[in-house]
Design a protein around this motif. Structure first.
Motif, PDB file in Angstrom:
ATOM      1  N   ARG A   9      13.036   2.126   7.733  1.00  0.00           N
ATOM      2  CA  ARG A   9      11.940   1.195   7.948  1.00  0.00           C
ATOM      3  C   ARG A   9      11.415   0.694   6.617  1.00  0.00           C
ATOM      4  O   ARG A   9      11.510   1.350   5.591  1.00  0.00           O
ATOM      5  CB  ARG A   9      10.831   1.833   8.767  1.00  0.00           C
ATOM      6  CG  ARG A   9      10.427   3.186   8.184  1.00  0.00           C
ATOM      7  CD  ARG A   9       8.987   3.194   7.874  1.00  0.00           C
ATOM      8  NE  ARG A   9       8.594   4.468   7.315  1.00  0.00           N
ATOM      9  CZ  ARG A   9       8.544   4.701   6.028  1.00  0.00           C
ATOM     10  NH1 ARG A   9       8.907   3.777   5.185  1.00  0.00           N
ATOM     11  NH2 ARG A   9       8.129   5.870   5.580  1.00  0.00           N
ATOM     12  N   LEU A  10      10.837  -0.552   6.731  1.00  0.00           N
ATOM     13  CA  LEU A  10      10.326  -1.201   5.539  1.00  0.00           C
ATOM     14  C   LEU A  10       9.110  -2.046   5.936  1.00  0.00           C
ATOM     15  O   LEU A  10       9.173  -2.841   6.875  1.00  0.00           O
ATOM     16  CB  LEU A  10      11.397  -2.108   4.918  1.00  0.00           C
ATOM     17  CG  LEU A  10      10.959  -2.940   3.698  1.00  0.00           C
ATOM     18  CD1 LEU A  10      10.554  -2.022   2.547  1.00  0.00           C
ATOM     19  CD2 LEU A  10      12.096  -3.866   3.272  1.00  0.00           C
ATOM     20  N   THR A  11       8.018  -1.851   5.224  1.00  0.00           N
ATOM     21  CA  THR A  11       6.784  -2.577   5.523  1.00  0.00           C
ATOM     22  C   THR A  11       6.388  -3.447   4.336  1.00  0.00           C
ATOM     23  O   THR A  11       6.228  -2.950   3.232  1.00  0.00           O
ATOM     24  CB  THR A  11       5.638  -1.597   5.839  1.00  0.00           C
ATOM     25  OG1 THR A  11       5.975  -0.862   6.997  1.00  0.00           O
ATOM     26  CG2 THR A  11       4.344  -2.353   6.072  1.00  0.00           C
ATOM     27  N   LEU A  12       6.253  -4.760   4.612  1.00  0.00           N
ATOM     28  CA  LEU A  12       5.849  -5.724   3.588  1.00  0.00           C
ATOM     29  C   LEU A  12       4.666  -6.556   4.094  1.00  0.00           C
ATOM     30  O   LEU A  12       4.609  -7.768   3.918  1.00  0.00           O
ATOM     31  CB  LEU A  12       7.021  -6.648   3.244  1.00  0.00           C
ATOM     32  CG  LEU A  12       8.216  -5.981   2.549  1.00  0.00           C
ATOM     33  CD1 LEU A  12       9.367  -6.954   2.436  1.00  0.00           C
ATOM     34  CD2 LEU A  12       7.807  -5.470   1.175  1.00  0.00           C
ATOM     35  N   GLU A  13       3.696  -5.916   4.693  1.00  0.00           N
ATOM     36  CA  GLU A  13       2.562  -6.665   5.224  1.00  0.00           C
ATOM     37  C   GLU A  13       1.535  -6.946   4.131  1.00  0.00           C
ATOM     38  O   GLU A  13       1.415  -6.227   3.152  1.00  0.00           O
ATOM     39  CB  GLU A  13       1.918  -5.899   6.381  1.00  0.00           C
ATOM     40  CG  GLU A  13       1.255  -4.589   5.977  1.00  0.00           C
ATOM     41  CD  GLU A  13       0.497  -3.982   7.132  1.00  0.00           C
ATOM     42  OE1 GLU A  13      -0.615  -4.470   7.399  1.00  0.00           O
ATOM     43  OE2 GLU A  13       1.026  -3.044   7.759  1.00  0.00           O
ATOM     44  N   ARG A  14       0.835  -8.079   4.332  1.00  0.00           N
ATOM     45  CA  ARG A  14      -0.235  -8.516   3.436  1.00  0.00           C
ATOM     46  C   ARG A  14       0.237  -8.629   1.972  1.00  0.00           C
ATOM     47  O   ARG A  14      -0.453  -8.243   1.041  1.00  0.00           O
ATOM     48  CB  ARG A  14      -1.440  -7.582   3.531  1.00  0.00           C
ATOM     49  CG  ARG A  14      -2.021  -7.484   4.942  1.00  0.00           C
ATOM     50  CD  ARG A  14      -3.261  -6.626   4.979  1.00  0.00           C
ATOM     51  NE  ARG A  14      -3.682  -6.370   6.338  1.00  0.00           N
ATOM     52  CZ  ARG A  14      -4.438  -7.192   7.075  1.00  0.00           C
ATOM     53  NH1 ARG A  14      -4.849  -8.324   6.544  1.00  0.00           N
ATOM     54  NH2 ARG A  14      -4.762  -6.876   8.310  1.00  0.00           N
ATOM     55  N   GLN A  15       1.427  -9.134   1.776  1.00  0.00           N
ATOM     56  CA  GLN A  15       1.964  -9.308   0.431  1.00  0.00           C
ATOM     57  C   GLN A  15       1.908 -10.764  -0.036  1.00  0.00           C
ATOM     58  O   GLN A  15       2.463 -11.098  -1.081  1.00  0.00           O
ATOM     59  CB  GLN A  15       3.423  -8.826   0.382  1.00  0.00           C
ATOM     60  CG  GLN A  15       3.604  -7.356   0.717  1.00  0.00           C
ATOM     61  CD  GLN A  15       2.880  -6.450  -0.259  1.00  0.00           C
ATOM     62  OE1 GLN A  15       3.039  -6.594  -1.486  1.00  0.00           O
ATOM     63  NE2 GLN A  15       2.077  -5.533   0.261  1.00  0.00           N
ATOM     64  N   LYS A  16       1.274 -11.620   0.740  1.00  0.00           N
ATOM     65  CA  LYS A  16       1.152 -13.037   0.416  1.00  0.00           C
ATOM     66  C   LYS A  16       2.515 -13.707   0.254  1.00  0.00           C
ATOM     67  O   LYS A  16       2.690 -14.621  -0.542  1.00  0.00           O
ATOM     68  CB  LYS A  16       0.314 -13.244  -0.841  1.00  0.00           C
ATOM     69  CG  LYS A  16      -1.111 -12.711  -0.721  1.00  0.00           C
ATOM     70  CD  LYS A  16      -1.920 -12.981  -1.973  1.00  0.00           C
ATOM     71  CE  LYS A  16      -3.342 -12.436  -1.834  1.00  0.00           C
ATOM     72  NZ  LYS A  16      -4.166 -12.697  -3.051  1.00  0.00           N
ATOM     73  N   LEU A  17       3.475 -13.221   1.031  1.00  0.00           N
ATOM     74  CA  LEU A  17       4.823 -13.781   0.973  1.00  0.00           C
ATOM     75  C   LEU A  17       4.860 -15.130   1.688  1.00  0.00           C
ATOM     76  O   LEU A  17       4.308 -15.292   2.779  1.00  0.00           O
ATOM     77  CB  LEU A  17       5.817 -12.831   1.636  1.00  0.00           C
ATOM     78  CG  LEU A  17       5.990 -11.460   0.971  1.00  0.00           C
ATOM     79  CD1 LEU A  17       6.874 -10.570   1.835  1.00  0.00           C
ATOM     80  CD2 LEU A  17       6.601 -11.624  -0.416  1.00  0.00           C
ATOM     81  N   THR A  18       5.526 -16.090   1.095  1.00  0.00           N
ATOM     82  CA  THR A  18       5.723 -17.393   1.736  1.00  0.00           C
ATOM     83  C   THR A  18       7.139 -17.538   2.273  1.00  0.00           C
ATOM     84  O   THR A  18       7.413 -18.423   3.076  1.00  0.00           O
ATOM     85  CB  THR A  18       5.443 -18.521   0.749  1.00  0.00           C
ATOM     86  OG1 THR A  18       6.302 -18.381  -0.383  1.00  0.00           O
ATOM     87  CG2 THR A  18       3.987 -18.483   0.306  1.00  0.00           C
ATOM     88  N   VAL A  19       8.048 -16.673   1.808  1.00  0.00           N
ATOM     89  CA  VAL A  19       9.420 -16.657   2.306  1.00  0.00           C
ATOM     90  C   VAL A  19       9.831 -15.210   2.510  1.00  0.00           C
ATOM     91  O   VAL A  19       9.218 -14.281   1.964  1.00  0.00           O
ATOM     92  CB  VAL A  19      10.397 -17.328   1.318  1.00  0.00           C
ATOM     93  CG1 VAL A  19      10.072 -18.805   1.173  1.00  0.00           C
ATOM     94  CG2 VAL A  19      10.350 -16.641  -0.043  1.00  0.00           C
TER      95      VAL A  19
END
Length: 685
Positions: free
Chosen positions: A94-104
């Motif tokens: 599993r991998l969590t990338l929430e709230r990272q301000k990612l646009t892509v």
């Protein structure tokens, strides 16, 4: 491995992967000393308002952290994500990338074993760079800016797809995701349910807070157990009865206003929990009873458990509603039948009037070609449609077509008896109950010849003694004399003559004539207008002299013949007192005599119907024929007598001579003559 049963797919998918992230963002163009390191320690909050009910594995519920390197690639718009080998071992799937301000979506290398990927609360506009994650089971892209579902064709193992709170306008590109178990598309801009029929394993579908106006195209979702459609613009629902496993359906806060728009739900055998709160239908008094009566399998309605008492009450109320509905349907059928019958009567009436017009026109042409009196008499008779046997073929076929349905209507509504069509007059021969007959105070005639009405007025007076108001519409009232026929009724307080089909109302003085001729009724209203004393005075001035002239010019025997017994006595009283001195009769008797005289004068203004006129005409013709034959016989007999007289005049001189001669010869011998006479006398004895 993620189990097949979930209890919560919400923000918990990410909160269960709470992480203290150590991000290292590195670009190939920067030296090592320019490496930027920062540490993020945060707990991912749970997401209220996420409406799907699932749970992830317990081993995802502990706090965990990822040390992630995002390295820019040769293409600056796609950063590359890298994790250390220790982190990959510790959080391998599993991998969590929430709230990272990612646009892509970053390029994820060496993570083909990932099963859970979380991109919540970013600014991603397009799904990409994850096609290599073919073992991915759980993908969360909640709260981004995605406008189109794409880039998922290789993720054949995907079981949970969370795309809530994005900008998606159409459901598409899910053809290869045949293993989907949960699909969350709430909070988007979807207007139509489509392209989901192949998802035979889908158990939960969330389309809340979209722009749906109707529900259909759900065939093929054979495993669907929960369907969330809250906060849309739905007005009707279809195809839900084709979902064999559906248990929970949430339709709160839509535009459903009738049960008929969701009647397919009654055919669902698996549905146990449903919500309609926030819809117009939920405000109706019959709402709960109707739902429970038609959906007996329900266990919860609007998130409240249904009790047996509620079911029983719903059954009772539903039966009453059904009775009302049947009665309403019956009344609707009766109204429709009434409308069709009246239309049919009107068509027949129009055809009849058209026929009369044609006959009158044709007869006028005949009259202009002939001046013979006999022909004129015949034209008078043929001017009436009842006496003619020939019709235009087109009109005949049209009349025959009308005979399929009713051609008359009798209706008692309140205190009004309405008769449509000449056949309705036969109702006066029925055995009306005393209560019904006594209740009728208004009688309305429509599409009936006035001459036919005149013939039943005596029956009307007997059958409905309390009738005070007469209405005439489309009855061919064409001349003032026809109002004379109403004098035979017992009482008339109001008279309504509709201008439609009654040309007599075009006469300026018709109301005054009615008031004069029917003055003994003391009428209160004519065509809804109050009758005043001035109206009565004007009527007397206009037509009083007419009645006096009519009664004065009639012979006494004729006058007596048209009066009733009571009027005859009154008339004889007038004749008896005519020769007495004025002083003998007191003032009271003078007033009485005046009143009787007025009534008698008005009685001479009568009306002869066409049928009665035709009968009289036939009688006159028979009398003429008899008189002609009688005169011919008298003339013949007189001629014969005259001829005999002339012959006698010629023979008489010779006969006289012979008579004298015979007499002289007989008395020439006196004794013999005496003996002969005595002998004749003896023989006679």
């Amino acid at each position: 491995m993620i189990p097949g049963k979930y209890r919560s797919v919400s923000g918990r998918a990410a909160s269960n992967v709470n992480c203290g992230l150590h991000l290292v963002i590195q670009t190939s163009s920067l030296p090592e000393k320019n490496k930027v390191e920062f540490k993020l320690n945060k707990e991912t909050p749970s997401f209220p308002g996420r409406l799907l009910q699932h749970d992830l594995e317990r081993n995802y519920s502990s706090r965990q952290g990822d040390h992630i390197n995002l390295v820019s690639s040769s293409m600056p718009s796609f950063p590359i994500l890298q994790r250390s080998s220790e982190e990959k071992i510790l959080y391998s799937d599993r991998l969590t990338l929430e709230r990272q301000k990612l646009t892509v979506c970053p390029i994820i290398d060496g993570e083909e074993h990932l099963r859970l990927l979380n991109f919540q609360h970013n600014f991603i506009t397009r799904i990409q760079n994850i096609s290599n994650l073919q073992r991915l089971i759980f993908l969360d892209l909640y709260d981004n800016q995605i406008e189109e579902i794409s880039g998922l064709s290789t993720l054949r193992s995907l079981r949970v797809l969370l795309l809530g709170k994005n900008r998606i306008k159409k459901i598409s590109n899910l053809e290869n995701l045949k293993s989907l178990d949960v699909l969350d598309l709430h909070g988007n801009q979807i207007t139509k349910i489509e392209n989901v029929n192949h998802l035979c394993d889908l158990r939960v579908l969330n389309l809340a807070r979209n722009l749906l106006s109707h529900v259909d195209n759900l065939n093929g979702l054979d495993s669907l157990t929960e369907l969330n459609l809250r906060h849309n613009q739905i007005t009707f629902v279809r195809d839900v009865d084709n979902l064999p496993c559906l248990q929970r359906l949430f339709l709160s806060f839509n535009n459903i206003s009738t049960f008929e728009s969701v009647c397919c739900l009654a055919d669902s055998t698996s549905l146990s929990d449903i919500t309609f709160d926030g819809n117009p239908i939920a405000q109706e008094s019959w709402y709960k009873h109707t739902i429970l009566q038609n959906m007996m399998q329900l266990r919860q309605l609007d998130m409240k458990r249904i009790t047996e008492e509620e079911r029983r009450m719903a059954s009772v109320v539903a039966k009453k509603e059904e009775e009302k509905k049947r009665e309403s349907h019956k009344q609707s059928l009766l109204k429709e039948k009434k409308r069709l019958t009246i239309n049919n009567v009107a068509r027949k009436w129009d055809l009849q009037q058209h026929r009369i017009t044609n006959i009158a026109t044709n007869q006028d042409r005949k009259d202009s070609d002939s001046q013979d009196h006999c022909q004129n008499d015949e034209s008078t008779i043929s001017a009436f449609p009842e006496e003619t046997g020939s019709l235009d073929s087109g009109l005949t076929s049209a009349l025959q077509g009308l005979s399929v349905t009713d051609t008359h209507l009798v209706e008692v509504e309140g205190d009004t008896l309405s008769l449509y069509g000449s056949g309705a007059l036969e109702c006066l021969d029925r055995n009306w109950s005393v209560q019904t007959a006594g209740m009728v105070t208004t009688v309305s005639f429509t599409f009936i010849e006035f001459d036919e009405i005149v013939q039943v007025l005596p029956k009307l007076k007997i059958k409905f003694p309390n009738s005070l108001h007469l209405k005439f519409k489309e009855t061919n009232l064409v001349m003032l004399q026809q109002f004379n026929a109403l004098a035979q009724l017992r009482r008339v307080d109001q008279l309504t003559i509709d201008p439609q089909g009654n040309p007599v109302v075009n006469f300026t003085l018709w109301k005054y004539y009615v008031l004069f001729r029917l003055s003994h009724f003391n009428m209160q209203k004519i065509n809804g207008t109050e009758v005043t004393q001035n109206d009565m005075i004007m009527a007397e001035r206009l037509f009083g002299i007419l009645a006096h002239v009519a009664s004065s010019e009639l012979p006494q025997y004729h006058l007596i013949s048209i009066l009733g017994d009571a009027r005859k006595k009154q008339f004889r009283y007038l004749l008896e007192t005519k020769g007495k001195k004025p002083g003998i009769v007191n003032e009271e008797n003078n007033d009485s005599k005046r009143l009787v005289g007025e009534n008698t004068n008005r009685a001479t203004l009568n009306y002869t119907t066409r049928d009665f006129y035709n009968e009289k005409l036939e009688e006159i013709k028979e009398k003429k024929k008899f008189c002609k034959m009688y005169i011919e016989d008298l003339v013949k007999e007189a001629t014969e007598i005259n001829m005999k007289n002339e012959a006698l005049q010629k023979l008489w001189p010779q006969m006289f001579i012979e008579l004298v001669r015979d007499a002289v010869m007989e008395i020439r011998n006196k004794n013999s003559y005496m003996k002969l006479c005595l002998q004749q006398i003896t023989d006679q004895k």
